[in-house]
Write a protein that holds these residues in place. Structure first.
Motif, mmCIF file in Angstrom:
data_model
loop_
_atom_site.group_PDB
_atom_site.id
_atom_site.type_symbol
_atom_site.label_atom_id
_atom_site.label_comp_id
_atom_site.label_asym_id
_atom_site.label_seq_id
_atom_site.Cartn_x
_atom_site.Cartn_y
_atom_site.Cartn_z
ATOM 1 N N LEU A 71 0.816 -1.213 0.000
ATOM 2 C CA LEU A 71 0.000 0.000 0.000
ATOM 3 C C LEU A 71 0.852 1.266 0.000
ATOM 4 O O LEU A 71 0.536 2.234 -0.696
ATOM 5 N N THR A 72 1.927 1.271 0.773
ATOM 6 C CA THR A 72 2.754 2.482 0.866
ATOM 7 C C THR A 72 3.725 2.609 -0.300
ATOM 8 O O THR A 72 4.039 3.712 -0.731
ATOM 9 N N GLY A 73 4.194 1.476 -0.829
ATOM 10 C CA GLY A 73 5.089 1.499 -1.981
ATOM 11 C C GLY A 73 6.374 2.256 -1.712
ATOM 12 O O GLY A 73 6.876 2.309 -0.584
ATOM 13 N N GLN A 74 6.904 2.878 -2.761
ATOM 14 C CA GLN A 74 8.101 3.707 -2.673
ATOM 15 C C GLN A 74 7.840 5.018 -3.396
ATOM 16 O O GLN A 74 7.181 5.038 -4.428
ATOM 17 N N GLY A 75 8.347 6.086 -2.849
ATOM 18 C CA GLY A 75 8.139 7.384 -3.473
ATOM 19 C C GLY A 75 7.664 8.419 -2.473
ATOM 20 O O GLY A 75 7.950 8.335 -1.271
ATOM 21 N N LYS A 76 6.902 9.410 -2.946
ATOM 22 C CA LYS A 76 6.534 10.554 -2.114
ATOM 23 C C LYS A 76 5.656 10.167 -0.929
ATOM 24 O O LYS A 76 5.805 10.700 0.174
ATOM 25 N N LEU A 77 4.706 9.245 -1.150
ATOM 26 C CA LEU A 77 3.842 8.832 -0.050
ATOM 27 C C LEU A 77 4.657 8.168 1.049
ATOM 28 O O LEU A 77 4.490 8.483 2.237
ATOM 29 N N LYS A 78 5.534 7.276 0.665
ATOM 30 C CA LYS A 78 6.370 6.585 1.643
ATOM 31 C C LYS A 78 7.280 7.571 2.363
ATOM 32 O O LYS A 78 7.477 7.478 3.583
ATOM 33 N N ASP A 79 7.838 8.528 1.628
ATOM 34 C CA ASP A 79 8.689 9.545 2.247
ATOM 35 C C ASP A 79 7.916 10.355 3.275
ATOM 36 O O ASP A 79 8.419 10.664 4.364
ATOM 37 N N LEU A 80 6.671 10.718 2.933
ATOM 38 C CA LEU A 80 5.844 11.504 3.843
ATOM 39 C C LEU A 80 5.555 10.722 5.119
ATOM 40 O O LEU A 80 5.692 11.247 6.235
ATOM 41 N N ILE A 81 5.157 9.472 4.960
ATOM 42 C CA ILE A 81 4.827 8.640 6.111
ATOM 43 C C ILE A 81 6.064 8.373 6.968
ATOM 44 O O ILE A 81 5.981 8.334 8.201
ATOM 45 N N SER A 82 7.196 8.200 6.339
ATOM 46 C CA SER A 82 8.415 7.860 7.064
ATOM 47 C C SER A 82 9.045 9.053 7.762
ATOM 48 O O SER A 82 9.836 8.878 8.694
ATOM 49 N N GLY A 83 8.733 10.267 7.305
ATOM 50 C CA GLY A 83 9.346 11.457 7.885
ATOM 51 C C GLY A 83 10.653 11.833 7.232
ATOM 52 O O GLY A 83 11.490 12.501 7.838
ATOM 53 N N THR A 84 10.836 11.408 5.976
ATOM 54 C CA THR A 84 12.091 11.683 5.269
ATOM 55 C C THR A 84 12.398 13.176 5.223
ATOM 56 O O THR A 84 13.536 13.599 5.460
ATOM 57 N N SER A 85 11.390 13.998 4.929
ATOM 58 C CA SER A 85 11.620 15.437 4.838
ATOM 59 C C SER A 85 11.906 16.075 6.194
ATOM 60 O O SER A 85 12.475 17.161 6.276
#
Length: 295
Positions: free
Chosen positions: A38-52
């Motif tokens: 569901l989360t995959g890789q990319g912007k959604l995953k970055d947002l959920i993970s707190g990458t920014s």
């Protein structure tokens, strides 16, 4: 030798029992696989993970949920009449904040390696306890809106106890199991120039892993220049040398984080920080490396 307290011993037996409970493996692996799809890789995953943000998004969100719920309980106990309206609002805030908190937490948990069965088992129970607490707080809010203060307070107390249990397991995952911490923060590499391998062993455009005084180092020769970063991905500890190289960008084979070999810069999550980079030089037919800022 001082003895452990009964509480400490009980908590230790509890977590050890959960870590050994193979009955949790089936549902844990199934849920983790679905979450990753569901989360995959990319912007959604970055947002959920707190990458920014530069660190995981889950921990600060848990503070909001726990703070709101426990503050509501304190008002129920210390100011049942004067604080009734505020307690209602705080309970609603905690419930509203629960969804993003759960999403970020389960995404981090789903990235736990299959080899770390103990953490995956404890994480499943952690999620279950928190879900149980949410149900209690939802029922508490329903009773609050109907004016049933005693029932609301008792349900809130039950939710707080269950939430505390879930929080304890979350702390065990982070501080005992090391889930979600930077895997490279205490291993920046050698202070002084250290030989790694012969220059002839490093061909252009190929990932090469080497051990430098106990530090796993990833080397690449690109356009005649030798580049090196820490080989163990800071996200979950996978070796970047098992990933893919595109120019100077290496992609982790485990969860898709991307780093620039030139300086370790993080280009895509779910990692939340860059990789320690090392200086390189070739002397007498040997490649040597050292950390960028030796103390």
């Amino acid at each position: 030798m001082p003895k452990q307290s009964n509480t400490t011993a009980l908590a230790g037996h509890l977590t050890e029992g959960l870590e050994r409970s193979s009955a949790l493996d089936g549902p844990a692996q199934l849920l983790a696989a679905r979450v990753r799809r569901l989360t995959g890789q990319g912007k959604l995953k970055d947002l959920i993970s707190g990458t920014s943000l530069g660190h995981p998004a889950h921990p600060p969100l848990t503070d909001l949920v726990i703070g709101a719920f426990l503050s509501a309980l304190l008002l129920d106990v210390l100011a049942p009449r004067a604080g009734a309206a505020a307690a209602n609002r705080l309970t609603a805030v905690g419930i509203a904040a629960f969804a993003p908190t759960a999403v970020t937490g389960i995404s981090d948990w789903a990235d736990t390696e299959l080899s770390d069965e103990a953490s995956r088992r404890v994480g499943l129970v952690h999620a279950g306890a928190n879900s149980g607490a949410l149900l209690m707080y939802g029922a508490s809010l329903a009773n609050r809106l109907r004016g049933r203060r005693l029932a609301a307070t008792l349900l809130g107390l039950g939710g707080a106890i269950t939430l505390s249990f879930g929080g304890y397991l979350g702390g065990h995952l982070a501080y005992t199991r090391g889930v979600g911490v930077n895997q490279t923060v205490f291993d920046p590499g050698p202070d002084g120039w250290t030989p790694v391998l012969d220059s002839t062993e490093l061909a252009d455009g190929q990932l090469h892993s080497a051990d430098v005084d106990g530090t796993p180092v990833l080397l690449v020769r690109y356009a005649g220049q030798v580049l090196a970063i820490h080989d163990r991905c800071g996200h979950r500890g996978c070796l970047l040398s098992k990933g893919e190289l595109d120019g100077t960008v290496v992609t982790c084979s485990c969860h898709g984080s991307r780093f620039d070999m030139c300086d370790g810069t993080l280009l895509r999550g779910p990692a939340t920080g860059g990789q320690p980079a090392l200086r390189c030089r070739e002397v007498g037919g040997r490649i040597e490396v050292r950390r960028l800022d030796p103390q």
